[in-house]
Design an enzyme around this catalytic site. Structure first.
Site, short mmCIF file in Angstrom:
data_model
loop_
_atom_site.label_atom_id
_atom_site.label_comp_id
_atom_site.label_asym_id
_atom_site.label_seq_id
_atom_site.Cartn_x
_atom_site.Cartn_y
_atom_site.Cartn_z
N GLU A 440 37.02 1.70 1.03
CA GLU A 440 36.09 2.53 1.79
C GLU A 440 35.33 3.47 0.86
O GLU A 440 35.93 4.33 0.21
CB GLU A 440 36.87 3.34 2.84
CG GLU A 440 36.06 4.37 3.59
CD GLU A 440 36.93 5.27 4.44
OE1 GLU A 440 36.38 6.25 4.98
OE2 GLU A 440 38.14 5.01 4.58
N ASP A 513 40.91 5.42 3.94
CA ASP A 513 41.51 6.75 4.02
C ASP A 513 42.48 6.85 5.19
O ASP A 513 42.33 6.14 6.20
CB ASP A 513 40.42 7.82 4.19
CG ASP A 513 39.53 7.94 2.97
OD1 ASP A 513 39.95 7.47 1.89
OD2 ASP A 513 38.43 8.51 3.09
N ASP A 515 42.73 8.79 7.64
CA ASP A 515 42.19 9.68 8.66
C ASP A 515 41.57 8.83 9.76
O ASP A 515 41.67 7.60 9.75
CB ASP A 515 41.18 10.66 8.04
CG ASP A 515 40.02 9.95 7.35
OD1 ASP A 515 39.87 8.72 7.54
OD2 ASP A 515 39.27 10.61 6.61
N ASP A 517 38.39 8.17 10.49
CA ASP A 517 37.36 7.25 10.02
C ASP A 517 37.97 6.05 9.31
O ASP A 517 37.53 4.91 9.49
CB ASP A 517 36.39 7.97 9.07
CG ASP A 517 35.41 8.87 9.82
OD1 ASP A 517 35.24 8.65 11.04
OD2 ASP A 517 34.83 9.78 9.20
#
Length: 661
Positions: A440, A513, A515, A517
């Site tokens: 990402e 990541d 998180d 997103d």
């Protein structure tokens, strides 16, 4: 050092159930969670066989607080009379003798999922103890088995009867109750997954119309939520409607077909949606066949021919037009196909494909007759025309995608242009050893490119979120630059033309990541693989990288923690005065840290993606990635835990100092 002597005295003979304990993987595949649940499925399948052959109407499964599981059916009850040659009760034969059972001919069970005759005895061999209660002939019988260490023999004696068959009294009850405790010395973990068990029982209830299956998990704290009951009078018709929850159906009534020829029973339930993916789930004798087989081949051939003939009949296909492809007619299709076969032969890497060649023409004949009758019925004309019209549009989109691919190849756009400056390839020539990291963002991509081992690790950074492919045509997917890059990097092509033979990497690793997103990007990529490259998942090539969430440092000592529970252990181990860093994303790690924590094969953690229940995955993908908000909201409200306890506890009086986030 091994002895050079090798003679008859060196040959070890494993008697009875000892071989099962010595090599459990030969009988249940693995001693992981999958193998543990395989024990339960063996006993459940026996109960379902009793019900599906008309001898029982109820099955009850219970997970007990002590870790044991029990299965009851109200069928005939296992035999308790003496075996004519072995001289012991029939129930003892069933649980102590391998390859012994009542399913090797068609006299006791016309159709059965388990024909190998090792199920009950293997469960007994791999259990600490097993008890079977039989309610038959107005009497209650019981026999108990245990696996115990024999100090004289110096080994565990597996599944030995604790005593003779007992008669406990009179009863009006009928059936068999089997309860067993898996042996913790055999399995990595003996805790059954209640959700997994519940899903499988629900599936069996759909596949066996009218049979009542109850599931009780005594480990659940709230008594009101301990028991669930499944019974579907509509059978696989109800199943299709369940699978299509969250989708927009093209027609309200499910198309149902059923027939029997040459001892083969075939049923199919079909409903079209406005989606673009195919959802075909097939079963043989209640066993899922994710790799298809002769029954699926027969169904697809008949289905395609009947609809092509109908398309010409109503003028949507002209004489000069070529027939539509099977994939065109299966776009937006949700179908459950069940077949009952007397002696099924399973093939394939996971025994998930039916190999009986004689089944194909029988299924083809049944579906041809049933489908023709349905198409000839005047009340079905509107639905039939809508199905064929959708297939025509699918063919047009497929042709557009083909032209886009051809044009892209001619201009090298698909083969090279999207990858310029993006893919950092590896030098290794053995594809099975090579790894592709889908990373990402450019920042993390830069760190990964610097930190990797370029001999076998390739990096493909993503710029922004890729397209959510749920409810997208193939030509729309190919128009997305991120997915064109990924398809080109993998070398497998996509959809019907997908081929593992040209795969360039043994591991395809999603690295995003930790998180929201990052989770969304993982979900989008997994949706793409599931919808357009499902075999990449089924053959075990797709992984999720597991970057750490925390870095705990005190002087030169560093501990990485991957969740809050590990963080609590790390802070306790490292002592007071540490520095705690919470990583927001991969871009915060320098190349050395990324290699050490996430990319180094000797230290990293990877999660391999697998499909345990394709029907469930299909339904959840639609709910979570589709365009309907209400089903997604309902699912999140029911399953999300917003009150997860915080496992991270610092030593008393200690406050962390934080760097980074």
């Amino acid at each position: 050092m091994a002895s050079n002597e090798y003679n008859a005295g060196n040959i070890q003979v494993l008697e009875g159930l000892e071989a099962v304990r010595m090599r459990p993987g030969m009988y249940i595949g693995t001693t992981s969670s999958r193998g543990l649940h395989h024990l339960l499925w063996e006993i459940v399948d026996n109960a379902i066989d009793e019900a599906s052959n008309g001898f029982a109407s109820e099955v009850a499964v219970t997970l007990h607080r002590d870790g044991s599981a029990s299965v009851y059916d109200n069928g005939r009850g296992m035999p308790v009379d003496q075996h004519p040659t072995l001289g012991i009760p029939g129930v003892e034969v069933i649980f102590t003798v391998l390859h012994a059972g009542g399913k090797f001919n068609n006299e006791n069970y016309s159709y059965s999922g388990g024909l190998h005759g090792v199920g009950a005895s293997v469960v007994n061999a791999l259990s600490k103890w097993l008890t079977v209660d039989i309610f038959r002939n107005w009497s209650h019988y019981r026999m108990e088995f245990t696996s115990q260490f024999n100090p004289k023999e110096g080994k565990v004696e597996a599944g030995k009867p604790s005593g003779p068959l007992q008669v406990l009294g009179n009863t009006r009850k009928k059936g068999t109750l089997v309860r067993f405790l898996p042996d913790e010395e055999i399995f990595e973990d003996i805790r059954f997954n209640g959700d997994q068990v519940s899903r499988r029982l629900q599936e069996l209830a759909y596949l066996n119309k009218g049979i009542r299956i109850s599931f009780t998990d005594e480990r659940v704290a709230d008594p009101a939520n301990r028991t669930r009951e499944f019974c579907f009078d509509g059978g696989i018709t109800d199943y299709v409607q369940f699978l299509n929850a969250g989708k927009t159906a093209l027609h309200s009534d499910v198309i149902y077909m059923e027939g029997r020829r040459d001892s083969v029973i075939c049923q199919a339930a079909i409903q079209y949606t406005d989606g673009f993916s195919e959802s075909l789930f097939s079963y043989v004798n209640n066993i899922n066949t994710p790799e298809g087989g002769s029954h699926e081949t027969g169904f697809k051939a008949a289905f395609t021919k009947c609809l092509n003939d109908y398309a010409r009949k109503i003028g949507l296909l002209k004489d000069r037009d070529a027939n539509l492809a099977g994939e065109d007619f299966r776009e937006g299709l949700t179908c459950v196909l069940t077949t009952m076969v007397k002696n099924p032969q399973f093939e394939g890497q996971t025994k998930g494909r039916l190999g009986n060649s004689e089944v194909r023409p029988v299924v083809e004949a049944i579906i041809t007759q049933q489908m023709t009758d349905w198409l000839d019925n005047l009340k079905n004309q509107e639905t039939a025309t809508a199905i064929v019209s959708k297939a025509v549009r699918a063919a047009q989109a497929r042709e557009a995608a083909r032209k886009a691919r051809d044009n892209a190849r001619k201009t090298n756009a698909l083969e090279a242009a999207p990858l310029v400056g993006k893919l950092a390839s590896c030098t290794g020539r053995k594809w099975e050893d090579n790894e592709l990291f889908i990373v990402e963002g450019d920042s993390a991509g830069g760190s990964a490119k610097q930190g990797r081992d370029r001999r076998f690790q390739a990096i493909l950074p993503l710029r922004g979120k890729p397209l959510n492919v749920e409810k997208k045509h193939l030509d729309q997917v190919l128009a997305n630059e991120e997915f064109r890059s990924l398809i080109t990097a993998l070398g497998t092509s996509i959809g019907e033309s997908f081929s593992l033979d040209s795969l360039k990497y043994g591991k395809v690793i999603i690295l995003s990541d930790a998180d929201q997103d990052g989770a969304h990007i993982r979900a989008i990529l997994l949706t793409f693989f599931f919808r357009y490259m499902k075999d990449l998942i089924n053959t075990g090539h797709v992984y999720i990288g597991m970057p750490p969430l925390y870095k705990v440092q005190k002087g030169s000592k560093v501990i990485y923690a991957y969740d809050d529970r590990e963080l609590a252990k790390a802070t306790k181990a490292i002592g007071k005065g540490y520095v705690l860093q919470r990583y927001k994303g991969l871009g915060e790690m320098n190349p050395e840290q990324l290699w050490e924590t996430t990319m180094d094969p000797s230290q990293r953690k990877l999660m391999r993606v697998s499909i345990e229940d394709a029907a469930l995955v299909d339904r959840l993908t639609t709910i979570l990635m589709g365009d309907k908000v209400e089903p997604r909201r309902d699912y999140i409200s029911e399953h999300a835990d917003f009150n997860r306890p915080d496992d991270f506890e610092l030593p008393e009086g200690q406050q962390p100092s934080r760097e980074g986030a």
